[in-house]
Motif scaffolding. Structure first.
Motif, short mmCIF file in Angstrom:
data_model
loop_
_atom_site.label_atom_id
_atom_site.label_comp_id
_atom_site.label_asym_id
_atom_site.label_seq_id
_atom_site.Cartn_x
_atom_site.Cartn_y
_atom_site.Cartn_z
N ARG A 14 10.07 -0.15 -9.19
CA ARG A 14 11.76 0.63 -8.85
C ARG A 14 12.79 0.07 -7.88
NH1 ARG A 14 6.55 3.69 -9.17
NH2 ARG A 14 6.86 5.07 -10.76
N LEU A 15 13.07 -1.23 -7.58
CA LEU A 15 13.96 -2.16 -6.52
C LEU A 15 14.87 -1.45 -7.47
CD1 LEU A 15 14.27 -4.23 -4.40
CD2 LEU A 15 13.32 -5.30 -5.46
N PRO B 29 0.89 -1.31 0.18
CA PRO B 29 -0.47 -0.08 0.32
C PRO B 29 0.73 1.02 -0.12
CG PRO B 29 -1.33 -1.35 1.85
CD PRO B 29 0.46 -1.92 0.57
N LEU B 30 2.00 1.11 0.40
CA LEU B 30 2.49 2.00 0.80
C LEU B 30 3.57 2.89 -0.65
CD1 LEU B 30 4.59 3.38 3.68
CD2 LEU B 30 6.05 3.51 1.75
N LEU B 31 3.88 1.49 -1.49
CA LEU B 31 4.91 1.68 -1.81
C LEU B 31 4.00 1.66 -3.35
CD1 LEU B 31 7.65 -0.83 -1.32
CD2 LEU B 31 7.98 1.09 -1.13
N ALA B 32 3.35 1.52 -2.84
CA ALA B 32 2.39 1.55 -4.83
C ALA B 32 1.84 3.12 -5.40
CB ALA B 32 0.24 1.14 -4.16
N ASN B 33 1.99 4.22 -4.18
CA ASN B 33 1.84 5.52 -4.94
C ASN B 33 3.48 6.16 -4.52
OD1 ASN B 33 -0.47 5.37 -5.41
ND2 ASN B 33 -0.89 5.30 -3.13
N SER B 34 4.72 5.39 -4.12
CA SER B 34 5.31 6.04 -3.99
C SER B 34 6.43 5.99 -5.92
CB SER B 34 6.65 5.24 -3.78
OG SER B 34 8.26 5.86 -3.06
N SER B 35 6.95 7.29 -5.71
CA SER B 35 8.37 7.87 -7.07
C SER B 35 9.83 7.11 -7.16
CB SER B 35 7.83 8.48 -7.62
OG SER B 35 8.16 9.67 -6.70
N GLU B 36 9.89 7.03 -5.53
CA GLU B 36 11.64 7.13 -5.37
C GLU B 36 11.90 5.72 -5.20
OE1 GLU B 36 11.04 10.53 -2.22
OE2 GLU B 36 10.25 8.51 -1.25
N PRO B 37 13.23 5.72 -5.50
CA PRO B 37 13.67 3.90 -5.54
C PRO B 37 13.81 3.38 -3.96
CG PRO B 37 15.36 6.18 -6.71
CD PRO B 37 13.90 6.88 -5.99
N LEU B 38 13.59 1.89 -4.38
CA LEU B 38 13.67 1.71 -3.31
C LEU B 38 15.23 0.44 -2.49
CD1 LEU B 38 12.71 -0.20 -0.65
CD2 LEU B 38 11.47 -1.94 -2.27
N ILE B 39 16.23 0.88 -1.56
CA ILE B 39 17.04 -0.14 -1.82
C ILE B 39 17.01 -1.08 -0.59
CG2 ILE B 39 19.67 0.65 -1.30
CD1 ILE B 39 19.16 3.57 -1.93
N LEU B 40 17.71 -2.26 -1.06
CA LEU B 40 17.74 -3.21 -0.18
C LEU B 40 19.17 -3.27 0.58
CD1 LEU B 40 15.75 -5.51 0.65
CD2 LEU B 40 17.20 -6.99 -0.94
N ALA B 41 19.10 -3.43 2.12
CA ALA B 41 19.90 -4.05 2.33
C ALA B 41 19.81 -4.97 3.51
CB ALA B 41 20.60 -2.49 4.25
N ALA B 42 20.40 -6.08 3.13
CA ALA B 42 20.17 -7.75 3.64
C ALA B 42 21.57 -8.29 3.45
CB ALA B 42 19.12 -8.00 2.37
N ALA B 43 21.49 -9.20 4.16
CA ALA B 43 22.97 -10.46 3.89
C ALA B 43 21.96 -11.39 3.00
CB ALA B 43 23.38 -10.43 5.20
N GLU B 44 22.77 -12.41 2.38
CA GLU B 44 22.37 -13.82 1.68
C GLU B 44 21.58 -13.88 3.06
OE1 GLU B 44 21.74 -14.42 -0.81
OE2 GLU B 44 22.12 -12.50 -1.89
N PRO B 45 20.80 -15.49 3.03
CA PRO B 45 19.82 -16.30 1.65
C PRO B 45 19.07 -14.89 1.93
CG PRO B 45 19.20 -17.31 3.31
CD PRO B 45 20.44 -16.52 4.17
N LEU B 46 18.99 -13.95 2.72
CA LEU B 46 17.26 -13.18 2.35
C LEU B 46 17.46 -11.99 1.14
CD1 LEU B 46 16.25 -12.29 6.52
CD2 LEU B 46 15.35 -12.80 4.35
N ALA B 47 18.40 -11.77 1.35
CA ALA B 47 18.05 -10.98 0.12
C ALA B 47 17.70 -10.98 -1.27
CB ALA B 47 19.49 -9.76 -0.41
N GLY B 48 18.41 -12.68 -1.46
CA GLY B 48 18.03 -12.98 -3.12
C GLY B 48 16.45 -14.05 -2.81
N ILE B 49 16.04 -14.42 -1.58
CA ILE B 49 14.84 -14.41 -1.07
C ILE B 49 13.69 -13.32 -1.55
CG2 ILE B 49 12.94 -15.30 0.58
CD1 ILE B 49 15.34 -16.76 1.21
N PHE B 50 14.53 -12.35 -1.06
CA PHE B 50 13.61 -10.89 -1.09
C PHE B 50 13.13 -10.69 -3.10
CE2 PHE B 50 12.49 -6.71 -1.50
CZ PHE B 50 11.92 -6.50 -0.70
N ARG B 51 14.31 -10.64 -3.48
CA ARG B 51 14.38 -10.35 -5.08
C ARG B 51 13.84 -11.25 -6.65
NH1 ARG B 51 17.10 -6.53 -6.37
NH2 ARG B 51 18.63 -5.08 -5.11
#
Length: 373
Positions: free
Chosen positions: A235-236, A206-228
């Protein structure tokens, strides 16, 4: 609270196309605290008073001046509007229309009166925004941060966001459980992480649906890969802030994210320059202002790159596109580059507001053209 209503390209095209005596364009810095909003409101009131005097001096129709004043007063009196501001405010008034935009980038104060609106400062927010969201994702915590060029990182409270992997288990239906419902082994751990990511995704949408800003992920593996692998956000950003984000403070994450943004935009500018240099060599891009003005007048500009800070005094003929250069700015006239920009927008050209050193050819502007004129 910060609130942004960044103009779309269609918004800028619509405003740039309007042309009649008495167009008032106001830009001013604002802020997210009540004190900052109060200062901005007073500044807008002063600009409206000076605009009324300028319109009278230009002998604009009195009914139009009254309409501009009425629309400005409505903005000043809108308490809800002033409760929710961003870094800057743009106001456009002409007696028939009133439009405001709350912008995330910091702009200087100005009040311009002409027979058209001054839209060039809006392009700062559209080309390469300097704000972003950071999703700091770890197994035992998740936080969403908002960063801007001139403020400390701000945490955003997201309703429904799980606190950690354990709290998310059972909130999403996925395969990978044993017959009695238990999740087992390393495969089970990945299933729990996937449930976690799915719960985060549902909370963020709901928050990102109206956002025009880039989303930057900060995470370690394997969470980063699972999220992507599990989410689809246009805009990720491709680059991840690696390592466990729990080891970094909000400001350390913000500093890392600003580096990601710098590299992202440098890459985009580099690709843009390469594309333009190839087209200049092929004869399908122009760097001479006289050629660009003619092309813009006849609707031939496909994309336009211009120096956001440079003003070139002069006028562009409405019919031929011939430039008459001047020695200095004339009140009520925005100059050659601004008029080229207005005409390019009128033919649906893509426009890029860059710094001087990034403009291909080293001039005030460069344009890729659809056909020779």
């Amino acid at each position: 609270m910060e609130y942004k209503d960044i103009p779309t390209k269609a918004d800028v095209e619509r405003i740039a196309a309007l042309r009649q005596p008495g167009c008032v364009s106001i830009y001013l810095p604002t802020g997210t605290t009540p004190a900052e909003a109060d200062r901005a409101r007073i500044e807008l009131k002063n600009h409206l008073a000076s605009a009324a005097r300028a319109l009278e001096e230009l002998k604009v129709d009195r009914a139009r001046i009254r309409a501009v004043h009425t629309e400005g007063e409505r903005i000043l009196d809108d308490r809800d509007f002033w409760r929710y501001q961003s870094r800057s405010l743009a106001v456009f008034l002409d007696g028939d229309m009133a439009q405001t935009f709350r912008l995330p980038n910091r702009l200087g104060t100005s009040c311009e009166i002409s027979d058209r609106f001054y839209v060039k400062p809006l392009l700062r927010a559209l080309t390469f925004p300097q704000s972003a969201l950071i999703l700091a994702l770890a197994g035992n915590s998740v936080r969403l941060l908002h960063i801007t060029p001139d403020r400390p990182a701000e945490r955003i409270d997201v309703p429904g966001m799980p606190h950690d992997v354990a709290s998310a288990v059972g909130l999403a239906s996925v395969s990978g459980r044993s017959p009695d419902g238990r999740i087992q082994g390393s495969e089970g751990q990945k299933v729990r992480m996937l449930e976690y990511v799915q719960a985060i995704d549902r909370a963020l949408r709901p928050l990102l649906a109206n956002s025009s800003e880039p989303l930057i992920l900060a995470a370690a593996e394997p969470l980063a890969g699972i999220f992507r692998g599990a989410v689809e956000y246009p805009r990720l950003v491709a680059e991840t802030i690696s390592g466990n984000p729990e080891d970094k403070t909000d400001e350390e994450l913000a500093a890392a994210a600003r580096g990601v943004l710098d590299r992202l935009y440098a890459s985009k500018v580099g690709a843009l320059r390469e594309a333009y240099e190839a087209r200049i060599a092929a004869g399908t891009a122009l760097v001479d202002l006289s050629d660009i003005a003619r092309a813009a007048t006849f609707g031939a500009v496909e994309s336009l790159v211009f120096d956001i800070d440079r003003r070139v005094p002069g006028w562009v003929d409405d019919e031929t596109g011939v430039i008459t250069f001047a020695d200095e700015d004339v009140p009520g006239d925005y100059g050659v580059v601004d008029e080229i920009l207005r005409r390019a927008l009128g033919s649906k050209a893509t426009v890029y507001a860059l710094r001087a050193e990034d403009v291909p050819g080293g001039g005030a502007a460069a344009a890729a053209v659809r056909y020779p004129v």
